[in-house]
Enzyme design. Structure first.
Site, short mmCIF file in Angstrom:
data_model
loop_
_atom_site.label_atom_id
_atom_site.label_comp_id
_atom_site.label_asym_id
_atom_site.label_seq_id
_atom_site.Cartn_x
_atom_site.Cartn_y
_atom_site.Cartn_z
N ASP A 27 0.83 -1.21 0.00
CA ASP A 27 0.00 0.00 0.00
C ASP A 27 0.86 1.26 0.00
O ASP A 27 1.99 1.24 0.50
CB ASP A 27 -0.92 -0.03 1.23
N ASN A 75 -10.95 -2.44 -5.48
CA ASN A 75 -10.17 -1.43 -6.22
C ASN A 75 -10.81 -1.01 -7.55
O ASN A 75 -10.38 -0.04 -8.18
CB ASN A 75 -8.73 -1.92 -6.45
#
Ligand code: IPE
Ligand code: IPE
Ligand code: MG
Length: 249
Positions: A27, A75
């Site tokens: 991330d 996502n």
């Protein structure tokens, strides 16, 4: 096939030879780029370079299984530009890395629901899995359109179908049965889950498999993550006592 016979599953690696399994929630690509005034995709590109570097360093660090969260079922909420940019990055990575993976004994597999991916990308995933299927020095798994809840849902559907068609007996379903229906059926459970970028959440990653994993959350943004960062994290992990519900020895 009788009710007592388990479904045929792909051959699993020898568990006695297995080494550490580390899973990483990569991330912080977007913030890394934004901090520099660059488009988010630049961060994703830099992040992909870190993947190659880390995968090469893993065997030397005692990691035999590396599972990377590359794209979650959530996502898709991102802009079309970012999603398409990520998808073309995945395709480029597969094409570019195939030769090196075979040279270095890397078996690459994808977890997640690939049926929602572009057919060309699906074909590339199938191709590289077949191309590297004989390798067993290092196991790299990439989570693409992966969500832990989605994986458990798909597994439940498959089990229900097998029960309905007489291949599985409902009363015999146990934890091992469920594990065997998951995308990770040939992987050991992760010893360690690392999340970069300072967020302390799981974001739908390996919900079943990480029930007893250790977690390390680091503030390092993924594009700044190096093999040395992993070495330091491993030192922390190795100093912990894992009790699995028991009492200290
Ligand atoms: C991780 O980085 C990569 C993917 C989720 C595809 P992010 O893109 O989430 O980066 P941040 O969290 O916005 O910085
Ligand atoms: C998790 O990161 C998914 C990947 C690293 C692929 P996100 O950036 O999507 O997660 P949230 O939105 O912070 O929970
Ligand atoms: Mg993020």
């Amino acid at each position: 096939m009788t009710l007592d016979q388990p479904l045929p599953r792909p051959p699993c690696p020898d568990p006695s030879a297995s080494n550490l399994h580390v899973a990483v929630i990569m991330d912080g690509n977007g913030r890394w780029a934004t901090n520099r005034g660059w488009p988010r995709l630049v961060g994703h590109r830099k992040g992909a370079e870190r993947v190659r570097e880390l995968a090469q360093a893993c065997p030397g660090l005692g990691i035999r299984y590396l599972t990377l969260y590359a794209f979650s079922t959530e996502n898709w909420k991102r802009s079309t530009e970012e999603v398409l940019g990520l998808m073309s990055l995945f395709a480029r990575y597969i094409k570019r890395e195939a030769g090196r993976m075979n040279k270095e004994g890397v078996r690459l597999r994808f977890i997640g629901d690939r049926t929602r991916l572009d057919p060309k990308l699906q074909a590339l995933c199938d191709w590289i899995e077949a191309e590297t299927a004989q390798n067993d020095r290092f196991f790299l798994s990439v989570a693409l359109n992966y969500g832990g809840r989605d994986e458990i849902t798909r597994a439940t559907r498959a089990m229900a179908r097998d029960v309905a068609e007489g291949r599985l007996e409902a009363d015999r379903i146990d934890e091992a049965t469920i594990s065997s229906y998951l995308d990770t059926s040939c992987l050991p459970e992760p010893d360690l889950v690392v999340r970069t970028s300072g967020e302390s959440r799981v974001s739908n990653f390996l919900l079943w498999q990480a029930a007893y994993s250790e977690y390390v959350f680091t503030p390092v943004l993924w594009p700044d993550f190096t093999p040395e960062t992993m070495r330091v994290i491993l030192d922390t992990f190795l100093s912990r006592e894992r009790r699995f519900g028991g009492v200290p020895a």
